[in-house]
Design an enzyme around this catalytic site. Structure first.
Site, mmCIF file in Angstrom:
data_model
loop_
_atom_site.group_PDB
_atom_site.id
_atom_site.type_symbol
_atom_site.label_atom_id
_atom_site.label_comp_id
_atom_site.label_asym_id
_atom_site.label_seq_id
_atom_site.Cartn_x
_atom_site.Cartn_y
_atom_site.Cartn_z
ATOM 1 N N HIS A 29 -38.733 52.338 -33.121
ATOM 2 C CA HIS A 29 -37.792 53.304 -33.671
ATOM 3 C C HIS A 29 -36.416 53.064 -33.076
ATOM 4 C CE1 HIS A 29 -37.019 56.119 -30.281
ATOM 5 N NE2 HIS A 29 -38.233 55.787 -29.879
ATOM 6 N N CYS A 30 -35.390 53.448 -33.835
ATOM 7 C CA CYS A 30 -34.019 53.387 -33.340
ATOM 8 C C CYS A 30 -33.501 54.813 -33.237
ATOM 9 C CB CYS A 30 -33.150 52.535 -34.262
ATOM 10 S SG CYS A 30 -33.048 53.139 -35.950
ATOM 11 N N MET A 31 -32.207 55.022 -33.418
ATOM 12 C CA MET A 31 -31.632 56.351 -33.265
ATOM 13 C C MET A 31 -32.153 57.336 -34.303
ATOM 14 S SD MET A 31 -29.514 56.694 -30.725
ATOM 15 C CE MET A 31 -28.560 58.105 -31.284
#
Length: 506
Positions: A29-31
Protein backbone atom coordinates in the site's frame (compact mmCIF):
# COMPACT_ATOMS: atom_id res chain seq x y z
CA UNK A 1 -12.77 -2.69 18.66
CA UNK A 2 -15.50 -1.24 16.43
CA UNK A 3 -12.83 0.34 14.21
CA UNK A 4 -10.97 -2.97 13.89
CA UNK A 5 -14.23 -4.72 12.95
CA UNK A 6 -14.93 -2.04 10.33
CA UNK A 7 -11.49 -2.41 8.78
CA UNK A 8 -11.72 -6.19 8.73
CA UNK A 9 -15.21 -5.96 7.22
CA UNK A 10 -13.85 -3.75 4.45
CA UNK A 11 -11.02 -6.20 3.77
CA UNK A 12 -13.48 -9.10 3.81
CA UNK A 13 -15.71 -7.30 1.32
CA UNK A 14 -12.82 -6.60 -1.04
CA UNK A 15 -11.18 -10.03 -1.06
CA UNK A 16 -13.82 -12.09 -2.93
CA UNK A 17 -14.28 -9.26 -5.44
CA UNK A 18 -10.62 -9.50 -6.53
CA UNK A 19 -10.85 -13.24 -7.12
CA UNK A 20 -10.22 -14.52 -3.61
CA UNK A 21 -7.02 -15.22 -1.72
CA UNK A 22 -5.65 -17.61 -4.34
CA UNK A 23 -5.76 -14.86 -6.96
CA UNK A 24 -3.60 -12.45 -4.92
CA UNK A 25 0.13 -12.66 -5.63
CA UNK A 26 1.36 -9.58 -3.75
CA UNK A 27 0.04 -6.95 -1.35
CA UNK A 28 1.36 -3.45 -0.67
CA UNK A 29 0.00 0.00 0.00
CA UNK A 30 1.01 3.62 -0.50
CA UNK A 31 -0.51 6.80 0.92
CA UNK A 32 -4.01 6.17 -0.43
CA UNK A 33 -4.11 2.87 -2.34
CA UNK A 34 -4.11 -0.84 -1.63
CA UNK A 35 -1.87 -2.26 -4.41
CA UNK A 36 -2.47 -5.86 -5.38
CA UNK A 37 -0.62 -8.20 -7.69
CA UNK A 38 -3.20 -10.51 -9.27
CA UNK A 39 -2.78 -13.79 -11.12
CA UNK A 40 -5.93 -13.38 -13.21
CA UNK A 41 -7.31 -9.88 -13.81
CA UNK A 42 -10.52 -11.30 -15.31
CA UNK A 43 -11.64 -12.54 -11.88
CA UNK A 44 -12.00 -8.98 -10.55
CA UNK A 45 -15.54 -7.62 -10.25
CA UNK A 46 -14.91 -3.91 -10.85
CA UNK A 47 -18.46 -2.64 -10.44
CA UNK A 48 -19.15 -4.59 -7.26
CA UNK A 49 -15.78 -3.54 -5.87
CA UNK A 50 -16.52 0.13 -6.46
CA UNK A 51 -19.83 -0.30 -4.63
CA UNK A 52 -18.01 -1.18 -1.38
CA UNK A 53 -18.59 1.87 0.87
CA UNK A 54 -14.92 2.39 1.78
CA UNK A 55 -13.69 2.10 -1.81
CA UNK A 56 -13.19 5.46 -3.50
CA UNK A 57 -12.13 4.01 -6.86
CA UNK A 58 -9.78 1.64 -8.61
CA UNK A 59 -6.79 2.07 -10.90
CA UNK A 60 -5.11 -0.41 -13.23
CA UNK A 61 -1.35 -0.10 -13.60
CA UNK A 62 1.39 -2.64 -13.14
CA UNK A 63 -0.63 -3.57 -10.03
CA UNK A 64 -4.37 -3.42 -9.37
CA UNK A 65 -4.86 -0.43 -7.07
CA UNK A 66 -7.87 0.13 -4.82
CA UNK A 67 -8.21 3.69 -3.56
CA UNK A 68 -9.21 3.72 0.12
CA UNK A 69 -7.83 7.11 1.12
CA UNK A 70 -5.16 8.21 3.61
CA UNK A 71 -5.39 6.56 7.01
CA UNK A 72 -7.92 3.95 5.95
CA UNK A 73 -5.55 2.10 3.65
CA UNK A 74 -2.95 1.69 6.40
CA UNK A 75 -5.57 0.02 8.62
CA UNK A 76 -7.32 -2.12 6.03
CA UNK A 77 -4.12 -3.53 4.49
CA UNK A 78 -3.02 -5.59 7.55
CA UNK A 79 -6.52 -7.03 7.85
CA UNK A 80 -6.50 -7.87 4.15
CA UNK A 81 -3.12 -9.57 4.51
CA UNK A 82 -4.47 -11.68 7.37
CA UNK A 83 -7.48 -12.77 5.33
CA UNK A 84 -5.33 -13.64 2.33
CA UNK A 85 -2.99 -15.68 4.50
CA UNK A 86 -5.96 -17.50 6.06
CA UNK A 87 -7.56 -18.21 2.71
CA UNK A 88 -4.52 -19.20 0.62
CA UNK A 89 -5.37 -22.88 0.90
CA UNK A 90 -8.92 -22.33 -0.34
CA UNK A 91 -9.89 -22.38 -4.01
CA UNK A 92 -10.55 -18.97 -5.53
CA UNK A 93 -14.20 -18.10 -5.83
CA UNK A 94 -15.24 -17.50 -9.45
CA UNK A 95 -16.19 -13.96 -10.16
CA UNK A 96 -19.78 -13.32 -11.04
CA UNK A 97 -20.95 -11.13 -13.82
CA UNK A 98 -20.40 -7.49 -13.17
CA UNK A 99 -23.61 -5.57 -12.57
CA UNK A 100 -24.60 -2.70 -14.79
CA UNK A 101 -23.88 0.77 -13.51
CA UNK A 102 -25.23 4.19 -14.18
CA UNK A 103 -23.10 6.51 -16.31
CA UNK A 104 -21.33 3.42 -17.68
CA UNK A 105 -20.51 5.13 -20.95
CA UNK A 106 -18.58 7.84 -19.11
CA UNK A 107 -16.93 5.16 -16.99
CA UNK A 108 -15.91 3.26 -20.11
CA UNK A 109 -14.29 6.37 -21.52
CA UNK A 110 -12.28 6.75 -18.33
CA UNK A 111 -11.26 3.09 -18.56
CA UNK A 112 -10.11 3.46 -22.15
CA UNK A 113 -8.07 6.56 -21.31
CA UNK A 114 -6.50 4.77 -18.36
CA UNK A 115 -5.59 1.75 -20.46
CA UNK A 116 -4.07 3.91 -23.17
CA UNK A 117 -2.09 5.90 -20.63
CA UNK A 118 -0.82 2.70 -19.02
CA UNK A 119 0.45 1.46 -22.38
CA UNK A 120 2.21 4.75 -23.09
CA UNK A 121 3.79 4.75 -19.64
CA UNK A 122 5.48 1.38 -20.18
CA UNK A 123 8.62 2.94 -21.66
CA UNK A 124 12.09 2.25 -20.23
CA UNK A 125 12.43 5.84 -19.03
CA UNK A 126 9.07 5.86 -17.26
CA UNK A 127 9.69 2.44 -15.76
CA UNK A 128 12.96 3.83 -14.42
CA UNK A 129 11.07 6.79 -12.90
CA UNK A 130 8.67 4.33 -11.31
CA UNK A 131 11.63 2.60 -9.71
CA UNK A 132 12.83 5.93 -8.35
CA UNK A 133 9.38 6.53 -6.92
CA UNK A 134 9.44 3.09 -5.28
CA UNK A 135 12.60 4.17 -3.46
CA UNK A 136 11.20 7.39 -2.02
CA UNK A 137 7.48 6.65 -1.51
CA UNK A 138 8.10 4.36 1.53
CA UNK A 139 9.87 7.33 3.19
CA UNK A 140 6.83 9.62 2.96
CA UNK A 141 5.20 8.63 6.29
CA UNK A 142 8.40 9.50 8.17
CA UNK A 143 8.75 12.76 6.23
CA UNK A 144 5.19 13.70 7.13
CA UNK A 145 5.50 12.80 10.81
CA UNK A 146 8.84 14.56 11.24
CA UNK A 147 7.61 17.52 9.20
CA UNK A 148 4.58 18.06 11.40
CA UNK A 149 6.75 17.79 14.54
CA UNK A 150 9.15 20.33 13.00
CA UNK A 151 6.27 22.70 12.36
CA UNK A 152 4.96 22.29 15.91
CA UNK A 153 8.44 22.86 17.31
CA UNK A 154 8.91 26.00 15.24
CA UNK A 155 5.60 27.37 16.51
CA UNK A 156 6.53 26.68 20.14
CA UNK A 157 9.96 28.27 19.69
CA UNK A 158 8.46 31.40 18.15
CA UNK A 159 5.97 31.69 21.00
CA UNK A 160 8.58 30.93 23.66
CA UNK A 161 6.49 28.08 25.07
CA UNK A 162 7.70 24.78 26.55
CA UNK A 163 11.36 25.70 26.27
CA UNK A 164 12.39 22.49 28.03
CA UNK A 165 10.53 20.36 25.48
CA UNK A 166 11.47 22.07 22.20
CA UNK A 167 15.04 20.62 22.10
CA UNK A 168 13.53 17.12 22.29
CA UNK A 169 11.06 17.96 19.53
CA UNK A 170 13.91 19.30 17.39
CA UNK A 171 15.76 16.01 17.83
CA UNK A 172 12.68 14.03 16.80
CA UNK A 173 12.10 16.23 13.76
CA UNK A 174 15.73 16.27 12.62
CA UNK A 175 16.88 12.72 13.41
CA UNK A 176 15.29 11.13 10.36
CA UNK A 177 16.45 13.85 7.98
CA UNK A 178 19.99 13.54 9.32
CA UNK A 179 20.01 9.86 8.31
CA UNK A 180 17.69 9.91 5.31
CA UNK A 181 20.60 9.04 3.01
CA UNK A 182 20.91 5.66 4.77
CA UNK A 183 17.24 4.83 4.17
CA UNK A 184 17.50 5.92 0.55
CA UNK A 185 20.52 3.67 0.08
CA UNK A 186 18.73 0.73 1.69
CA UNK A 187 15.62 1.13 -0.49
CA UNK A 188 17.69 1.69 -3.63
CA UNK A 189 19.63 -1.54 -3.23
CA UNK A 190 16.39 -3.39 -2.53
CA UNK A 191 14.68 -1.93 -5.62
CA UNK A 192 17.60 -2.68 -7.95
CA UNK A 193 18.05 -6.26 -6.77
CA UNK A 194 20.99 -5.94 -4.38
CA UNK A 195 21.40 -6.62 -0.67
CA UNK A 196 19.56 -3.73 1.05
CA UNK A 197 21.85 -3.49 4.06
CA UNK A 198 24.91 -3.10 1.82
CA UNK A 199 23.22 -0.21 0.03
CA UNK A 200 22.50 1.38 3.39
CA UNK A 201 26.07 0.79 4.56
CA UNK A 202 27.58 2.54 1.53
CA UNK A 203 25.10 5.42 1.76
CA UNK A 204 25.92 5.82 5.48
CA UNK A 205 29.39 6.99 4.47
CA UNK A 206 27.81 10.21 3.19
CA UNK A 207 26.46 11.23 6.60
CA UNK A 208 29.42 9.98 8.67
CA UNK A 209 30.99 12.97 10.49
CA UNK A 210 34.51 11.66 9.79
CA UNK A 211 34.29 12.54 6.08
CA UNK A 212 35.02 16.13 7.15
CA UNK A 213 38.68 15.05 7.42
CA UNK A 214 38.80 13.90 3.79
CA UNK A 215 39.71 16.07 0.81
CA UNK A 216 38.37 15.49 -2.71
CA UNK A 217 38.82 17.67 -5.81
CA UNK A 218 40.86 20.08 -3.73
CA UNK A 219 38.07 20.65 -1.20
CA UNK A 220 37.23 19.28 2.21
CA UNK A 221 34.12 17.12 2.21
CA UNK A 222 31.29 17.84 4.59
CA UNK A 223 28.95 15.30 6.23
CA UNK A 224 25.80 14.93 4.19
CA UNK A 225 27.36 16.36 1.02
CA UNK A 226 25.53 14.95 -1.97
CA UNK A 227 22.50 14.08 0.14
CA UNK A 228 19.87 11.72 -1.19
CA UNK A 229 21.16 11.94 -4.77
CA UNK A 230 24.60 10.82 -3.66
CA UNK A 231 23.06 8.02 -1.60
CA UNK A 232 21.01 6.86 -4.57
CA UNK A 233 24.04 6.81 -6.84
CA UNK A 234 26.22 5.09 -4.25
CA UNK A 235 23.65 2.34 -3.65
CA UNK A 236 23.13 1.71 -7.38
CA UNK A 237 26.89 1.36 -7.76
CA UNK A 238 26.98 -1.01 -4.80
CA UNK A 239 24.34 -3.20 -6.45
CA UNK A 240 26.38 -3.52 -9.64
CA UNK A 241 29.59 -4.24 -7.72
CA UNK A 242 27.80 -6.86 -5.63
CA UNK A 243 26.32 -8.57 -8.69
CA UNK A 244 29.73 -8.65 -10.35
CA UNK A 245 31.21 -10.22 -7.24
CA UNK A 246 28.47 -12.84 -7.09
CA UNK A 247 29.40 -13.95 -10.62
CA UNK A 248 33.17 -14.14 -10.17
CA UNK A 249 33.94 -14.79 -6.50
CA UNK A 250 34.05 -18.50 -5.55
CA UNK A 251 31.14 -19.63 -3.39
CA UNK A 252 33.48 -20.61 -0.54
CA UNK A 253 34.74 -17.02 -0.29
CA UNK A 254 31.53 -15.21 -1.25
CA UNK A 255 30.30 -14.51 2.27
CA UNK A 256 33.59 -12.74 3.12
CA UNK A 257 34.77 -11.23 -0.16
CA UNK A 258 31.56 -9.97 -1.77
CA UNK A 259 30.34 -7.63 1.00
CA UNK A 260 33.90 -6.43 1.62
CA UNK A 261 34.58 -5.55 -2.02
CA UNK A 262 31.09 -4.06 -2.39
CA UNK A 263 31.55 -1.60 0.47
CA UNK A 264 35.23 -0.95 -0.34
CA UNK A 265 34.88 -0.20 -4.05
CA UNK A 266 31.57 1.62 -3.79
CA UNK A 267 32.75 3.51 -0.73
CA UNK A 268 35.93 4.76 -2.38
CA UNK A 269 34.03 5.92 -5.47
CA UNK A 270 31.43 7.60 -3.25
CA UNK A 271 34.01 9.46 -1.16
CA UNK A 272 36.31 10.54 -3.96
CA UNK A 273 33.70 11.14 -6.66
CA UNK A 274 29.99 10.82 -6.00
CA UNK A 275 29.80 13.01 -2.91
CA UNK A 276 31.37 15.94 -4.70
CA UNK A 277 29.41 15.51 -7.95
CA UNK A 278 26.07 14.86 -6.24
CA UNK A 279 26.72 17.80 -3.92
CA UNK A 280 27.17 20.10 -6.91
CA UNK A 281 24.01 18.76 -8.52
CA UNK A 282 22.01 19.17 -5.29
CA UNK A 283 23.22 22.73 -4.88
CA UNK A 284 22.31 23.46 -8.50
CA UNK A 285 18.78 22.11 -7.95
CA UNK A 286 18.27 24.35 -4.92
CA UNK A 287 19.70 27.38 -6.68
CA UNK A 288 17.56 26.78 -9.76
CA UNK A 289 14.35 26.41 -7.73
CA UNK A 290 15.11 29.67 -5.93
CA UNK A 291 16.00 31.43 -9.18
CA UNK A 292 12.92 30.10 -10.98
CA UNK A 293 10.45 31.41 -8.42
CA UNK A 294 12.39 34.59 -7.64
CA UNK A 295 12.54 35.59 -11.31
CA UNK A 296 9.71 33.64 -12.94
CA UNK A 297 7.23 34.24 -10.15
CA UNK A 298 3.65 34.13 -11.37
CA UNK A 299 4.67 32.83 -14.80
CA UNK A 300 6.61 29.92 -13.34
CA UNK A 301 3.77 29.15 -10.94
CA UNK A 302 1.25 29.25 -13.78
CA UNK A 303 3.23 26.71 -15.81
CA UNK A 304 3.94 24.41 -12.85
CA UNK A 305 0.38 24.50 -11.53
CA UNK A 306 -1.20 24.15 -14.96
CA UNK A 307 0.91 21.33 -16.33
CA UNK A 308 1.32 19.18 -13.21
CA UNK A 309 -1.71 16.97 -13.87
CA UNK A 310 -0.66 16.25 -17.48
CA UNK A 311 2.73 15.26 -16.03
CA UNK A 312 0.89 12.87 -13.70
CA UNK A 313 -1.02 11.44 -16.67
CA UNK A 314 2.30 10.79 -18.42
CA UNK A 315 3.93 9.34 -15.31
CA UNK A 316 6.67 12.00 -15.37
CA UNK A 317 5.76 13.51 -11.98
CA UNK A 318 7.81 10.78 -10.29
CA UNK A 319 10.96 12.55 -11.41
CA UNK A 320 10.08 15.35 -8.99
CA UNK A 321 10.23 13.16 -5.88
CA UNK A 322 14.04 13.21 -5.43
CA UNK A 323 13.99 16.94 -6.27
CA UNK A 324 11.47 17.59 -3.49
CA UNK A 325 13.51 15.49 -1.09
CA UNK A 326 16.73 17.30 -2.01
CA UNK A 327 15.11 20.70 -1.40
CA UNK A 328 13.76 19.56 1.98
CA UNK A 329 17.19 18.25 2.91
CA UNK A 330 18.88 21.51 1.87
CA UNK A 331 16.40 24.23 2.85
CA UNK A 332 14.06 22.52 5.28
CA UNK A 333 11.14 22.66 2.85
CA UNK A 334 10.29 22.31 -0.84
CA UNK A 335 8.92 25.45 -2.50
CA UNK A 336 7.60 23.43 -5.45
CA UNK A 337 4.98 21.29 -3.69
CA UNK A 338 2.58 24.10 -2.59
CA UNK A 339 2.50 25.36 -6.19
CA UNK A 340 1.93 21.89 -7.64
CA UNK A 341 -0.82 21.32 -5.06
CA UNK A 342 -2.85 24.01 -6.81
CA UNK A 343 -3.57 21.49 -9.57
CA UNK A 344 -5.82 19.67 -7.11
CA UNK A 345 -7.61 22.92 -6.26
CA UNK A 346 -8.41 23.39 -9.94
CA UNK A 347 -9.89 19.88 -10.05
CA UNK A 348 -12.13 20.64 -7.07
CA UNK A 349 -13.39 23.84 -8.66
CA UNK A 350 -14.03 22.06 -11.95
CA UNK A 351 -15.93 19.27 -10.19
CA UNK A 352 -18.20 21.75 -8.39
CA UNK A 353 -18.91 23.51 -11.69
CA UNK A 354 -19.69 20.15 -13.31
CA UNK A 355 -22.14 19.43 -10.49
CA UNK A 356 -24.07 22.59 -11.32
CA UNK A 357 -23.80 22.22 -15.09
CA UNK A 358 -25.25 18.69 -15.07
CA UNK A 359 -28.26 19.09 -12.73
CA UNK A 360 -30.17 16.18 -14.28
CA UNK A 361 -27.38 13.59 -14.22
CA UNK A 362 -27.86 12.05 -10.80
CA UNK A 363 -25.08 9.53 -11.33
CA UNK A 364 -22.28 12.02 -12.00
CA UNK A 365 -23.56 14.37 -9.28
CA UNK A 366 -23.49 11.51 -6.80
CA UNK A 367 -19.92 10.70 -7.80
CA UNK A 368 -18.87 14.32 -7.32
CA UNK A 369 -20.52 14.55 -3.89
CA UNK A 370 -18.81 11.39 -2.71
CA UNK A 371 -15.39 12.40 -4.09
CA UNK A 372 -15.30 16.10 -3.12
CA UNK A 373 -14.30 15.60 0.56
CA UNK A 374 -11.28 13.58 -0.53
CA UNK A 375 -10.56 16.19 -3.21
CA UNK A 376 -10.42 18.98 -0.63
CA UNK A 377 -7.93 16.86 1.33
CA UNK A 378 -5.72 16.46 -1.73
CA UNK A 379 -6.84 13.03 -2.96
CA UNK A 380 -7.91 13.98 -6.46
CA UNK A 381 -7.92 10.68 -8.37
CA UNK A 382 -11.69 10.00 -8.06
CA UNK A 383 -12.48 13.43 -9.48
CA UNK A 384 -9.87 13.17 -12.23
CA UNK A 385 -10.60 9.68 -13.54
CA UNK A 386 -14.27 9.61 -12.63
CA UNK A 387 -15.37 13.06 -13.79
CA UNK A 388 -13.06 15.56 -15.49
CA UNK A 389 -10.79 13.35 -17.61
CA UNK A 390 -13.54 11.25 -19.24
CA UNK A 391 -15.55 14.42 -19.96
CA UNK A 392 -12.55 15.99 -21.69
CA UNK A 393 -12.99 19.73 -21.56
CA UNK A 394 -13.46 19.90 -17.76
CA UNK A 395 -10.03 18.34 -17.35
CA UNK A 396 -8.48 21.15 -19.38
CA UNK A 397 -10.40 23.85 -17.50
CA UNK A 398 -9.38 22.19 -14.21
CA UNK A 399 -5.76 22.60 -15.30
CA UNK A 400 -6.53 26.27 -15.95
CA UNK A 401 -7.67 26.55 -12.33
CA UNK A 402 -4.44 24.93 -11.16
CA UNK A 403 -2.46 27.37 -13.31
CA UNK A 404 -4.10 30.42 -11.73
CA UNK A 405 -3.61 29.03 -8.21
CA UNK A 406 0.04 28.29 -8.98
CA UNK A 407 0.49 31.80 -10.40
CA UNK A 408 -0.88 33.27 -7.17
CA UNK A 409 1.59 31.38 -4.96
CA UNK A 410 4.42 31.97 -7.43
CA UNK A 411 3.75 35.71 -7.43
CA UNK A 412 4.32 35.92 -3.69
CA UNK A 413 7.47 33.82 -4.03
CA UNK A 414 8.73 36.45 -6.45
CA UNK A 415 7.96 39.12 -3.85
CA UNK A 416 10.17 37.25 -1.38
CA UNK A 417 7.52 35.32 0.56
CA UNK A 418 8.62 31.70 0.12
CA UNK A 419 5.90 29.11 0.72
CA UNK A 420 7.15 25.58 1.23
CA UNK A 421 6.26 22.17 2.59
CA UNK A 422 8.41 20.25 5.06
CA UNK A 423 7.30 16.91 3.57
CA UNK A 424 5.91 15.39 0.40
CA UNK A 425 2.75 13.37 -0.10
CA UNK A 426 -0.14 15.43 1.30
CA UNK A 427 -1.87 18.11 -0.72
CA UNK A 428 -4.94 20.32 -0.46
CA UNK A 429 -6.06 21.05 3.09
CA UNK A 430 -3.89 18.19 4.38
CA UNK A 431 -0.81 20.26 3.54
CA UNK A 432 -1.57 23.01 6.08
CA UNK A 433 0.20 21.29 9.03
CA UNK A 434 3.35 20.90 6.90
CA UNK A 435 3.67 24.46 5.64
CA UNK A 436 6.82 26.46 6.29
CA UNK A 437 8.38 29.57 4.82
CA UNK A 438 10.70 32.50 5.38
CA UNK A 439 8.23 35.06 6.73
CA UNK A 440 6.40 33.38 9.58
CA UNK A 441 3.68 30.75 9.69
CA UNK A 442 0.79 33.21 9.46
CA UNK A 443 1.91 34.71 6.17
CA UNK A 444 2.76 31.27 4.74
CA UNK A 445 -0.64 29.83 5.61
CA UNK A 446 -2.43 32.91 4.25
CA UNK A 447 -0.64 32.73 0.88
CA UNK A 448 -1.26 29.01 0.50
CA UNK A 449 -4.93 29.38 1.48
CA UNK A 450 -5.25 32.24 -0.99
CA UNK A 451 -3.80 30.06 -3.73
CA UNK A 452 -6.35 27.33 -2.98
CA UNK A 453 -9.22 29.82 -3.16
CA UNK A 454 -7.92 31.19 -6.46
CA UNK A 455 -7.57 27.63 -7.79
CA UNK A 456 -11.11 26.74 -6.70
CA UNK A 457 -12.61 29.87 -8.25
CA UNK A 458 -10.61 29.74 -11.49
CA UNK A 459 -11.37 26.04 -11.97
CA UNK A 460 -15.05 26.65 -11.28
CA UNK A 461 -15.42 29.65 -13.59
CA UNK A 462 -13.38 28.17 -16.44
CA UNK A 463 -15.38 24.94 -16.29
CA UNK A 464 -18.79 26.54 -15.82
CA UNK A 465 -18.41 28.90 -18.77
CA UNK A 466 -16.05 27.02 -21.09
CA UNK A 467 -16.01 23.40 -19.96
CA UNK A 468 -19.13 22.15 -21.75
CA UNK A 469 -20.08 22.33 -25.38
CA UNK A 470 -23.71 22.04 -26.46
CA UNK A 471 -23.05 18.50 -27.58
CA UNK A 472 -21.51 17.53 -24.24
CA UNK A 473 -24.46 18.99 -22.33
CA UNK A 474 -26.93 17.23 -24.62
CA UNK A 475 -25.16 13.92 -24.04
CA UNK A 476 -24.64 14.07 -20.27
CA UNK A 477 -27.22 16.47 -18.84
CA UNK A 478 -29.93 13.83 -18.85
CA UNK A 479 -31.45 11.78 -16.08
CA UNK A 480 -31.11 8.03 -15.84
CA UNK A 481 -34.78 7.56 -16.77
CA UNK A 482 -34.43 9.72 -19.88
CA UNK A 483 -31.29 7.87 -21.01
CA UNK A 484 -32.71 4.39 -20.39
CA UNK A 485 -34.83 4.00 -23.57
CA UNK A 486 -31.87 4.78 -25.85
CA UNK A 487 -29.19 3.03 -23.81
CA UNK A 488 -27.40 0.07 -25.34
CA UNK A 489 -25.96 -1.87 -22.42
CA UNK A 490 -22.57 -3.41 -23.02
CA UNK A 491 -21.23 -5.41 -20.09
CA UNK A 492 -17.65 -5.43 -21.41
CA UNK A 493 -16.91 -1.72 -20.95
CA UNK A 494 -18.54 -1.81 -17.55
CA UNK A 495 -16.30 -4.63 -16.49
CA UNK A 496 -13.24 -2.76 -17.71
CA UNK A 497 -14.06 0.47 -15.96
CA UNK A 498 -11.46 1.98 -13.65
CA UNK A 499 -13.57 4.73 -12.15
CA UNK A 500 -14.96 5.36 -8.70
CA UNK A 501 -18.49 4.96 -7.32
CA UNK A 502 -20.83 6.17 -10.10
CA UNK A 503 -18.37 6.67 -12.92
CA UNK A 504 -15.44 7.26 -10.68
CA UNK A 505 -11.98 5.96 -10.01
CA UNK A 506 -8.70 5.96 -8.65
Amino acid sequence: MATEDKNRATAAAILPLVGGAANVSSIAHCMTRLRLGLHDRSLVQDDALKAVPAVMGVVEDDTYQIVLGPGTVARVTPEFEKLVKEGKAEAPAPAGAASSQTAEELAAQGAEMKAARKAKNATPFKLFLRRIANIFVPLIPALIGCGIIAGLNGLLVNLGWLTSVTPALAAMASGFMALIAVFVGYNTAKEFGGTPILGGAVAAIIVFPGVANIEAFGQKLSPGQGGVLGALGAAVLAVYVEKWCRRWVPEALDVLVTPTLTVLISGLVTIFGLMYVAGEVSTAIGDFADWLLSNGGAGAGLILGGFFLPLVMLGLHQALIPIHTTLIEQQGYTVLLPILAMAGAGQVGAAIATYFRLPRNESIRKTIKSALPAGFLGVGEPLIYGVSLPLGRPFITACVGGAFGGAFVGFFNQLGDAVGSTAIGPSGWALFPLLDGNHGLGATVAIYAGGLVVGYLAGFLATYFFGFSKELLAEFNVSQEEAAPTATPDPAPAAATTTAKAPASV
